[in-house]
Scaffold this motif. Structure first.
Motif, mmCIF file in Angstrom:
data_model
loop_
_atom_site.group_PDB
_atom_site.id
_atom_site.type_symbol
_atom_site.label_atom_id
_atom_site.label_comp_id
_atom_site.label_asym_id
_atom_site.label_seq_id
_atom_site.Cartn_x
_atom_site.Cartn_y
_atom_site.Cartn_z
ATOM 1 N N ASN A 157 0.809 -1.223 0.000
ATOM 2 C CA ASN A 157 0.000 0.000 0.000
ATOM 3 C C ASN A 157 0.840 1.271 0.000
ATOM 4 N N ALA A 158 2.146 1.131 0.089
ATOM 5 C CA ALA A 158 3.046 2.284 0.040
ATOM 6 C C ALA A 158 4.329 1.845 -0.648
ATOM 7 N N HIS A 159 4.955 2.763 -1.364
ATOM 8 C CA HIS A 159 6.181 2.405 -2.066
ATOM 9 C C HIS A 159 7.099 3.609 -2.153
ATOM 10 N N VAL A 160 8.352 3.354 -2.537
ATOM 11 C CA VAL A 160 9.374 4.397 -2.631
ATOM 12 C C VAL A 160 10.014 4.327 -4.016
ATOM 13 N N ALA A 161 9.871 5.377 -4.804
ATOM 14 C CA ALA A 161 10.557 5.452 -6.093
ATOM 15 C C ALA A 161 12.028 5.779 -5.838
ATOM 16 N N ALA A 179 14.378 2.180 -10.025
ATOM 17 C CA ALA A 179 13.152 1.675 -9.404
ATOM 18 C C ALA A 179 12.162 2.809 -9.178
ATOM 19 N N GLY A 180 11.979 3.657 -10.195
ATOM 20 C CA GLY A 180 10.972 4.700 -10.040
ATOM 21 C C GLY A 180 11.292 5.981 -10.762
ATOM 22 N N SER A 181 10.868 7.101 -10.175
ATOM 23 C CA SER A 181 10.815 8.367 -10.909
ATOM 24 C C SER A 181 12.059 9.236 -10.908
ATOM 25 N N LEU A 197 17.309 4.530 -19.093
ATOM 26 C CA LEU A 197 17.286 3.337 -18.259
ATOM 27 C C LEU A 197 15.887 2.719 -18.303
ATOM 28 N N GLU A 198 15.851 1.401 -18.220
ATOM 29 C CA GLU A 198 14.563 0.710 -18.160
ATOM 30 C C GLU A 198 14.036 0.763 -16.736
ATOM 31 N N GLN A 199 12.882 1.402 -16.573
ATOM 32 C CA GLN A 199 12.335 1.596 -15.240
ATOM 33 C C GLN A 199 11.743 0.295 -14.700
ATOM 34 N N GLN A 200 12.136 -0.031 -13.480
ATOM 35 C CA GLN A 200 11.627 -1.209 -12.792
ATOM 36 C C GLN A 200 10.658 -0.772 -11.692
ATOM 37 N N LEU A 201 10.105 -1.723 -10.970
ATOM 38 C CA LEU A 201 9.075 -1.409 -9.990
ATOM 39 C C LEU A 201 9.634 -0.635 -8.804
ATOM 40 N N PRO A 202 8.878 0.343 -8.289
ATOM 41 C CA PRO A 202 9.298 1.042 -7.071
ATOM 42 C C PRO A 202 9.449 0.070 -5.904
ATOM 43 N N ASP A 208 8.772 -9.875 -2.773
ATOM 44 C CA ASP A 208 9.794 -10.638 -3.494
ATOM 45 C C ASP A 208 10.131 -10.048 -4.859
ATOM 46 N N THR A 209 10.079 -8.729 -4.985
ATOM 47 C CA THR A 209 10.467 -8.090 -6.243
ATOM 48 C C THR A 209 11.968 -8.245 -6.457
ATOM 49 N N ARG A 210 12.360 -8.568 -7.678
ATOM 50 C CA ARG A 210 13.771 -8.729 -8.010
ATOM 51 C C ARG A 210 14.178 -7.659 -9.012
#
Length: 295
Positions: A157-161, A179-181, A197-202, A208-210
């Protein structure tokens, strides 16, 4: 005044005529000793914090300012500076750095939300990455530990770019986890190009994000800038984003400035761009000059 490469301020001394080299050297030594004393005392008294402040910080700003690594850092092969605005109320933006041997690790973060919740979220990410880094982990492991820590606390429910960079100070090779903005750009001879760069998940969005490392390189005299979305995406009053063209104009003004002055120039340009409109996000900029290694 400078201590350990971190510029703390300016000591002004008036002397009649042109000072002799011996006097200049002595004054530099005194300034260094004063900077060391101020840095040491800063840990044990609030006097210097109170003198620097014009108003009371929010709790979120207090937390985030205490997390910052410093405002500038110089070495034989690099010059580095960072800035965070506004000073008294922030919304989760942050930067961190560390030098270990020939490697400089640099991160710029943007915690979701605002106020104390955003600050606590960012603090979790920063300390998780520091914990991993200080255990010898690379930037992928740093990102994954921080992501897991945030997900275990917030359940997605919360994330960090976050943009994590590891710069080899010997040859200018940069390894990155996007991993973000936050956005990386390279300035050279008045030109400014965005690092693709290819943006990945924040961090913290899923369990278990890799993450994967991407690479790019710096040439001698390149200036690497990393800005948060509060800089490149700022669009006060519905104007086009600051990063569209005005950021380039501001960066060109910094060509003859060292990083410590350059970050201020860019943020002053951002303030002027708002033309009195209150910003709806805080802003981070980090500036790194990679210098040719001397033999």
């Amino acid at each position: 005044m400078t201590v350990w490469g971190d510029r703390l301020g300016v000591l002004r001394v008036q002397v009649p005529g042109r000072p002799a080299p011996e006097l200049t050297a002595e004054l530099c030594s005194i300034a260094g000793e004063l900077a060391m004393a101020v840095r040491t005392a800063d840990r044990d008294t609030d006097r210097y914090h109170q003198a620097r402040r014009r108003q009371r910080l929010t709790m979120a700003a207090e937390l985030q300012w205490d997390l910052l690594p410093g405002r500038s850092l110089d070495g034989e092969r690099f010059r580095l500076a960072g800035a965070l605005e506004p000073a008294y109320a922030v919304y989760g933006d942050h930067y961190d750095w560390a030098v270990t041997g020939d490697l400089l690790t640099l991160t710029v973060l943007n915690g979701q939300g605002d106020g104390i919740e955003a600050a606590l979220l960012t603090a979790t990410a920063v300390n998780a990455m520091r914990n991993a880094r200080r255990s010898g982990a690379n930037i992928v492991e740093q990102a994954e530990l921080a992501s897991d820590a945030i997900y275990s606390r917030h359940g997605g429910n919360a994330h960090v770019a976050t943009l994590l960079l590891e710069v080899c100070l010997t040859d200018g090779t940069v390894e990155a986890v996007d991993a973000g903005s936050p956005r990386a750009m390279i300035a050279h001879n008045g030109d400014l190009r965005t690092v693709s760069l290819e943006q990945q998940l924040p961090l913290g969005m899923f369990g278990d994000t890799r993450y994967e490392i991407q690479k790019f390189g710096l040439e001698p005299a390149d200036r690497l800038l990393v800005v948060s979305d509060g800089v490149h995406a700022a669009a006060p009053g519905g104007r086009v984003a600051y990063g569209t063209s005005s950021l380039l104009t501001a960066v060109r003004r910094t060509r003859m400035q060292r990083p410590a002055e350059a970050v201020g120039t860019v943020l002053r340009g951002l303030r002027d761009y708002h033309a009195g409109i209150d910003p709806d996000d805080d802003a981070v900029i980090v500036c790194l000059d990679w210098l040719r290694q001397t033999e």
